[in-house]
Design a protein around this motif. Structure first.
Motif, PDB file in Angstrom:
ATOM      1  N   THR A  15      -8.816   9.176  -8.772  1.00 17.24           N
ATOM      2  CA  THR A  15      -8.927   7.909  -8.406  1.00 17.24           C
ATOM      3  C   THR A  15      -7.636   7.501  -7.517  1.00 17.24           C
ATOM      4  O   THR A  15      -7.817   6.513  -6.621  1.00 17.24           O
ATOM      5  CB  THR A  15      -8.980   7.090  -9.868  1.00 17.24           C
ATOM      6  OG1 THR A  15     -10.005   7.485 -10.475  1.00 17.24           O
ATOM      7  CG2 THR A  15      -8.917   5.488  -9.530  1.00 17.24           C
ATOM      8  N   SER A  16      -6.587   7.723  -7.837  1.00 17.85           N
ATOM      9  CA  SER A  16      -5.351   7.475  -6.930  1.00 17.85           C
ATOM     10  C   SER A  16      -5.453   7.804  -5.440  1.00 17.85           C
ATOM     11  O   SER A  16      -5.327   7.089  -4.517  1.00 17.85           O
ATOM     12  CB  SER A  16      -4.142   7.851  -7.723  1.00 17.85           C
ATOM     13  OG  SER A  16      -3.891   7.511  -8.962  1.00 17.85           O
ATOM     14  N   ILE A  17      -5.984   9.172  -5.251  1.00 14.72           N
ATOM     15  CA  ILE A  17      -6.205   9.727  -3.980  1.00 14.72           C
ATOM     16  C   ILE A  17      -7.501   9.072  -3.306  1.00 14.72           C
ATOM     17  O   ILE A  17      -7.233   8.444  -2.239  1.00 14.72           O
ATOM     18  CB  ILE A  17      -6.183  11.242  -4.007  1.00 14.72           C
ATOM     19  CG1 ILE A  17      -4.846  11.458  -4.724  1.00 14.72           C
ATOM     20  CG2 ILE A  17      -6.723  11.768  -2.877  1.00 14.72           C
ATOM     21  CD1 ILE A  17      -4.823  12.995  -5.137  1.00 14.72           C
ATOM     22  N   THR A 222       4.502  13.162  -4.427  1.00 20.61           N
ATOM     23  CA  THR A 222       5.408  13.292  -5.489  1.00 20.61           C
ATOM     24  C   THR A 222       4.900  12.227  -6.588  1.00 20.61           C
ATOM     25  O   THR A 222       4.120  11.422  -6.338  1.00 20.61           O
ATOM     26  CB  THR A 222       6.737  12.747  -4.929  1.00 20.61           C
ATOM     27  OG1 THR A 222       6.621  11.490  -4.260  1.00 20.61           O
ATOM     28  CG2 THR A 222       7.513  13.958  -3.769  1.00 20.61           C
ATOM     29  N   SER A 223       5.611  12.326  -7.558  1.00 18.55           N
ATOM     30  CA  SER A 223       5.568  11.433  -8.543  1.00 18.55           C
ATOM     31  C   SER A 223       6.287  10.240  -8.590  1.00 18.55           C
ATOM     32  O   SER A 223       7.499  10.195  -8.324  1.00 18.55           O
ATOM     33  CB  SER A 223       5.732  12.214  -9.807  1.00 18.55           C
ATOM     34  OG  SER A 223       5.573  11.390 -11.266  1.00 18.55           O
ATOM     35  N   SER A 224       5.632   9.090  -8.982  1.00 21.23           N
ATOM     36  CA  SER A 224       6.583   7.985  -8.876  1.00 21.23           C
ATOM     37  C   SER A 224       5.849   6.855  -9.732  1.00 21.23           C
ATOM     38  O   SER A 224       4.862   6.552  -9.516  1.00 21.23           O
ATOM     39  CB  SER A 224       6.450   7.366  -7.534  1.00 21.23           C
ATOM     40  OG  SER A 224       6.900   5.791  -7.324  1.00 21.23           O
ATOM     41  N   SER A 230       0.976   0.112  -8.924  1.00 17.37           N
ATOM     42  CA  SER A 230       0.034   0.030  -7.902  1.00 17.37           C
ATOM     43  C   SER A 230      -1.194  -0.482  -8.723  1.00 17.37           C
ATOM     44  O   SER A 230      -2.098  -1.282  -8.464  1.00 17.37           O
ATOM     45  CB  SER A 230      -0.291   1.092  -6.913  1.00 17.37           C
ATOM     46  OG  SER A 230      -1.363   1.274  -6.148  1.00 17.37           O
ATOM     47  N   HIS A 231      -1.763   0.684  -9.660  1.00 16.62           N
ATOM     48  CA  HIS A 231      -2.849   0.591 -10.393  1.00 16.62           C
ATOM     49  C   HIS A 231      -2.811  -1.105 -11.201  1.00 16.62           C
ATOM     50  O   HIS A 231      -3.876  -1.579 -11.248  1.00 16.62           O
ATOM     51  CB  HIS A 231      -2.934   1.478 -11.295  1.00 16.62           C
ATOM     52  CG  HIS A 231      -3.683   2.706 -10.848  1.00 16.62           C
ATOM     53  ND1 HIS A 231      -5.050   3.097 -10.886  1.00 16.62           N
ATOM     54  CD2 HIS A 231      -3.163   3.657 -10.066  1.00 16.62           C
ATOM     55  CE1 HIS A 231      -5.284   4.324  -9.992  1.00 16.62           C
ATOM     56  NE2 HIS A 231      -3.974   4.715  -9.706  1.00 16.62           N
ATOM     57  N   HIS A 232      -1.591  -1.062 -11.675  1.00 12.82           N
ATOM     58  CA  HIS A 232      -1.638  -2.523 -12.591  1.00 12.82           C
ATOM     59  C   HIS A 232      -1.672  -3.571 -11.691  1.00 12.82           C
ATOM     60  O   HIS A 232      -2.457  -4.528 -11.911  1.00 12.82           O
ATOM     61  CB  HIS A 232      -0.156  -2.421 -13.379  1.00 12.82           C
ATOM     62  CG  HIS A 232      -0.127  -3.567 -13.989  1.00 12.82           C
ATOM     63  ND1 HIS A 232      -0.372  -3.493 -15.414  1.00 12.82           N
ATOM     64  CD2 HIS A 232       0.841  -4.486 -13.887  1.00 12.82           C
ATOM     65  CE1 HIS A 232      -0.228  -4.820 -16.065  1.00 12.82           C
ATOM     66  NE2 HIS A 232       0.522  -5.345 -15.126  1.00 12.82           N
ATOM     67  N   LYS A 245       8.488   5.604  -0.369  1.00 14.10           N
ATOM     68  CA  LYS A 245       8.406   7.124   0.040  1.00 14.10           C
ATOM     69  C   LYS A 245       7.084   7.726  -0.241  1.00 14.10           C
ATOM     70  O   LYS A 245       6.501   8.330   0.519  1.00 14.10           O
ATOM     71  CB  LYS A 245       9.534   7.599  -0.976  1.00 14.10           C
ATOM     72  CG  LYS A 245       9.644   9.338  -0.465  1.00 14.10           C
ATOM     73  CD  LYS A 245      10.788   9.973  -1.090  1.00 14.10           C
ATOM     74  CE  LYS A 245      10.806  11.489  -0.978  1.00 14.10           C
ATOM     75  NZ  LYS A 245      10.198  12.068  -1.989  1.00 14.10           N
ATOM     76  N   LEU A 246       6.424   7.218  -1.537  1.00 14.97           N
ATOM     77  CA  LEU A 246       5.106   7.775  -1.797  1.00 14.97           C
ATOM     78  C   LEU A 246       4.058   7.188  -0.931  1.00 14.97           C
ATOM     79  O   LEU A 246       2.942   8.222  -0.583  1.00 14.97           O
ATOM     80  CB  LEU A 246       4.726   7.609  -3.314  1.00 14.97           C
ATOM     81  CG  LEU A 246       3.539   8.076  -3.702  1.00 14.97           C
ATOM     82  CD1 LEU A 246       3.528   9.583  -3.686  1.00 14.97           C
ATOM     83  CD2 LEU A 246       3.020   7.538  -5.191  1.00 14.97           C
ATOM     84  N   THR A 247       4.498   6.018  -0.619  1.00 17.55           N
ATOM     85  CA  THR A 247       3.264   5.554   0.722  1.00 17.55           C
ATOM     86  C   THR A 247       3.272   6.156   1.711  1.00 17.55           C
ATOM     87  O   THR A 247       2.256   6.624   2.314  1.00 17.55           O
ATOM     88  CB  THR A 247       3.539   4.014   0.818  1.00 17.55           C
ATOM     89  OG1 THR A 247       3.677   3.291  -0.701  1.00 17.55           O
ATOM     90  CG2 THR A 247       2.430   3.346   1.621  1.00 17.55           C
TER      91      THR A 247
END
Ligand SMILES: Nc1ncnc2c1ncn2[C@@H]1O[C@H](COP(=O)(O)OP(=O)(O)OP(=O)(O)O)[C@@H](O)[C@H]1O
Ligand SMILES: [Mg+2]
Length: 268
Positions: A15-17, A222-224, A230-232, A245-247
């Motif tokens: 879902t995140s991807i 990576t994990s962040s 972002s989901h919240h 960085k993850l963006t």
């Protein structure tokens, strides 16, 4: 262009991807549709928030409404576009999930409606530059429908050894589906998610996958905690934290995929 994000293992980042790549494309001007085929409705929640299923008539029930009409009389054959919702993000549209998906799955399967999503998506092709499909963590009617409807599949991998073992089953399932239903489907790549460069195991697992010939994409997500945030906040990373960085890694992954697509189109 229809991309499905699939792994039958739960919680690996489908879902995140799906939502973050779709949002990046949309933010760059690509008219983009996300189809949420998971009865859990996480993409739906992520992009438009809570939906009260009771409140919506069948035709408003997104992808369930689309499937539902295929078992009804022909006169109910509405344009797939009527099951698409707007989101608050420019160029980003959603065909939402709803609890009805769970109720109608067996009937759809028994009536062999496995090609209906592909037919519907073909009708939406002129409307959208990119269609992303989020799938449930099962090789069931809906994920099969998605793999039949798609041009390519992205496989998230969350760097644990169970995930590695499930990749063999997954590859076998995809190969069987290619052979039986969709010979043009390509595995666009394995997306490494929640990669931790400091720990030993993730690096080893990824190296093993590569050695075994799995098409691992060279951008590792990576994990962040930003992802949970972002989901919240119900805001994909590109809108919530464009410089994070993850963006940036997501942007890199998106660019890599689009470059690959361009290359394939040229080579045709
Ligand atoms: N890069 C990341 N860093 C930190 N947390 C992440 C990352 N990617 C995903 N997560 C978190 O991991 C959890 C599972 O992610 P997600 O819902 O995207 O997986 P999924 O494969 O769609 O799960 P399911 O199989 O239940 O549909 C979520 O809480 C999400 O916020
Ligand atoms: Mg999910």
């Amino acid at each position: 262009m229809h991309r499905v994000v699939f792994n039958q293992k739960g919680g690996v980042g489908k879902t995140s991807i799906t939502c973050n790549l779709a949002a990046i494309g949309a933010s760059q001007g690509l008219r983009t549709l996300v189809i949420d085929l998971d009865v859990q409705g996480n993409s739906t929640h992520y992009l438009v928030g809570e939906i009260d299923a009771e409140q919506f008539p069948a035709e408003a029930q997104g992808v369930a409404g689309l499937f539902k009409q295929t078992v009804g009389p022909r006169k109910m054959n509405k344009n797939p576009e009527s099951f698409v919702w707007e989101t608050s993000f420019e160029n980003l549209y959603l065909m939402p999930s709803s609890p009805t998906l769970g109720q109608i799955e067996k009937e759809l399967e028994a009536r062999y409606k496995i090609y209906k999503l592909r037919d519907a998506i073909a009708k939406l092709d002129d409307e959208y530059d990119r269609i992303y499909i989020d799938t449930p963590p099962n090789f069931n009617f809906y994920s099969k429908s998605a793999l039949i409807a798609a041009d390519s599949v992205l496989v998230p991998f969350d760097c644990d050894s169970f995930a590695r073992n499930s990749l063999y089953d997954l590859t076998a399932n995809i190969e069987e589906l290619q052979e039986d239903h969709n010979p043009d489907l390509i595995i666009e790549g394995i997306v490494i998610n929640q990669f931790n460069a400091q720990a030993r195991l993730p690096g080893e697992l990824v190296a093993e996958l590569k050695a075994e010939g799995f098409p691992v994409l060279d951008t590792y997500l990576t994990s962040s905690v930003k992802m949970r945030e972002s989901h919240h906040e119900m805001k994909p990373l590109v809108y919530l934290a464009p410089t994070h960085k993850l963006t940036q890694t997501y942007l890199d992954l998106h660019a890599r995929l689009e470059k690959g697509l361009k290359k394939r189109r040229k080579g045709r």
